[in-house]
Design an enzyme around this catalytic site. Structure first.
Site, PDB file in Angstrom:
ATOM      1  N   ASP A 120     -13.230  14.095 -42.965  1.00  0.00           N
ATOM      2  CA  ASP A 120     -14.614  13.925 -44.043  1.00  0.00           C
ATOM      3  C   ASP A 120     -15.637  15.042 -43.665  1.00  0.00           C
ATOM      4  O   ASP A 120     -15.665  15.419 -42.293  1.00  0.00           O
ATOM      5  CB  ASP A 120     -15.117  12.607 -44.181  1.00  0.00           C
ATOM      6  CG  ASP A 120     -16.295  12.452 -44.976  1.00  0.00           C
ATOM      7  OD1 ASP A 120     -15.995  13.091 -46.246  1.00  0.00           O
ATOM      8  OD2 ASP A 120     -17.369  12.086 -44.469  1.00  0.00           O
ATOM      9  N   ASP A 173     -19.352  15.148 -45.464  1.00  0.00           N
ATOM     10  CA  ASP A 173     -20.869  14.814 -45.020  1.00  0.00           C
ATOM     11  C   ASP A 173     -20.899  13.312 -44.632  1.00  0.00           C
ATOM     12  O   ASP A 173     -19.991  12.426 -44.720  1.00  0.00           O
ATOM     13  CB  ASP A 173     -21.250  14.310 -46.774  1.00  0.00           C
ATOM     14  CG  ASP A 173     -21.675  15.672 -47.454  1.00  0.00           C
ATOM     15  OD1 ASP A 173     -22.061  16.780 -46.756  1.00  0.00           O
ATOM     16  OD2 ASP A 173     -20.850  15.842 -48.472  1.00  0.00           O
ATOM     17  N   LYS A 202      -8.261   9.953 -51.439  1.00  0.00           N
ATOM     18  CA  LYS A 202      -7.978  10.742 -50.190  1.00  0.00           C
ATOM     19  C   LYS A 202      -6.565  10.499 -49.595  1.00  0.00           C
ATOM     20  O   LYS A 202      -6.079  11.437 -48.830  1.00  0.00           O
ATOM     21  CB  LYS A 202      -9.209  10.766 -49.452  1.00  0.00           C
ATOM     22  CG  LYS A 202     -10.496  11.349 -49.607  1.00  0.00           C
ATOM     23  CD  LYS A 202     -11.401  11.331 -48.534  1.00  0.00           C
ATOM     24  CE  LYS A 202     -12.685  11.882 -48.700  1.00  0.00           C
ATOM     25  NZ  LYS A 202     -13.571  11.855 -47.835  1.00  0.00           N
ATOM     26  N   ASP A 258     -16.145   8.458 -42.437  1.00  0.00           N
ATOM     27  CA  ASP A 258     -17.367   7.402 -42.217  1.00  0.00           C
ATOM     28  C   ASP A 258     -17.330   6.433 -43.387  1.00  0.00           C
ATOM     29  O   ASP A 258     -18.083   5.445 -43.499  1.00  0.00           O
ATOM     30  CB  ASP A 258     -18.685   8.157 -42.255  1.00  0.00           C
ATOM     31  CG  ASP A 258     -19.109   8.922 -43.297  1.00  0.00           C
ATOM     32  OD1 ASP A 258     -18.413   9.542 -43.912  1.00  0.00           O
ATOM     33  OD2 ASP A 258     -20.252   8.664 -43.554  1.00  0.00           O
ATOM     34  N   ASP A 289     -12.886   7.007 -47.650  1.00  0.00           N
ATOM     35  CA  ASP A 289     -11.847   7.383 -46.567  1.00  0.00           C
ATOM     36  C   ASP A 289     -10.651   6.319 -46.227  1.00  0.00           C
ATOM     37  O   ASP A 289      -9.819   6.544 -45.331  1.00  0.00           O
ATOM     38  CB  ASP A 289     -12.644   7.873 -45.227  1.00  0.00           C
ATOM     39  CG  ASP A 289     -13.596   9.065 -45.397  1.00  0.00           C
ATOM     40  OD1 ASP A 289     -13.109   9.893 -45.942  1.00  0.00           O
ATOM     41  OD2 ASP A 289     -14.728   8.964 -45.084  1.00  0.00           O
TER      42      ASP A 289
END
Length: 227
Positions: free
Chosen positions: A10, A12, A151, A174, A178
């Protein structure tokens, strides 16, 4: 022990500081990893591609939470057919909530909103009306997206395009978006600032947060000879 062949990570909150500035040491570790690195983000393709270019990676990105997949800077992206149902959901919700749409026409498979409304309220409204759509809060934006696209499905597609098995990937992230990526990858690492639910399904949780957590994770992986 199993050797992994690629990394999906990931952007951000994972390779940045809390204010979204790129963590340069995390970027350096990714650039020097020696295996393919796929950036997987809820953000748009141009943002993900620019980040990949600036870090010095190869342009392999999963963007829009799995809706848009690109195997390189000069390739045609693979785009899911999910925008029409998202537009219908947005239209329905707009009559009931004060929504502020982000990213204009840049998004091709989902709709991003400012976080001025509660995601659970939007989700409840859509479910009451029979929409097969989900609203997720990544702490950076709200996303109106297809339940069929995430994802995880994006990583499965990317793995196929790279002639790899999805279990060949280590995933680092995070946020709630995810989760599906962690579920299909061979090994999942959550940085310490991660969503509590993501930490529960992670194979490892770092002691450090944000980009420092990714540096810690990559150092551990290399030390343990995971690649």
């Amino acid at each position: 022990m199993m050797k992994f062949k690629a990394l999906a990570i990931d952007i951000d909150g994972t390779i940045t500081y809390s204010d979204r500035r790129l963590h340069f040491l995390a970027a350096e570790h990714l650039r020097n990893l020696g295996i393919p690195v796929v950036l997987a983000t809820g953000n748009v393709l141009c943002y993900a591609a620019a980040t990949s270019k600036l870090i010095g990676l190869g342009g392999k990105v999963i963007s829009e939470n799995g809706g848009v997949i690109s195997t390189g800077f000069d390739t045609n992206p693979h785009i899911s057919e999910s925008m029409e149902e998202c537009e219908k959901a947005f239209s329905y919700l707009s009559n009931r909530f004060d929504l502020i749409r982000l990213d204009g026409d840049l998004r091709k498979t989902e709709i991003a909103l400012r976080r001025n409304v509660n995601a659970d309220d939007l989700q409840a409204s859509l479910e009451g009306a029979g929409f097969y759509i989900e609203v997720i809060d990544t702490q950076f934006a709200l996303h109106i997206k297809s339940k069929k696209v995430n994802k995880g499905t994006g990583l499965e597609k990317m793995a196929s395009l790279m002639d790899l098995d999805v279990s060949d990937f280590i995933a680092i992230g995070d946020s709630v978006n995810d989760r599906e990526m962690f579920e299909v990858a061979g090994y999942g690492i959550a940085v310490d600032n991660a969503d509590p639910g993501l930490k529960l399904i992670a194979d490892h949780v770092t002691s450090m947060s944000f980009g420092e957590g990714t540096v810690e994770a990559l150092q551990i992986l290399c030390r343990r000879d995971f690649f």
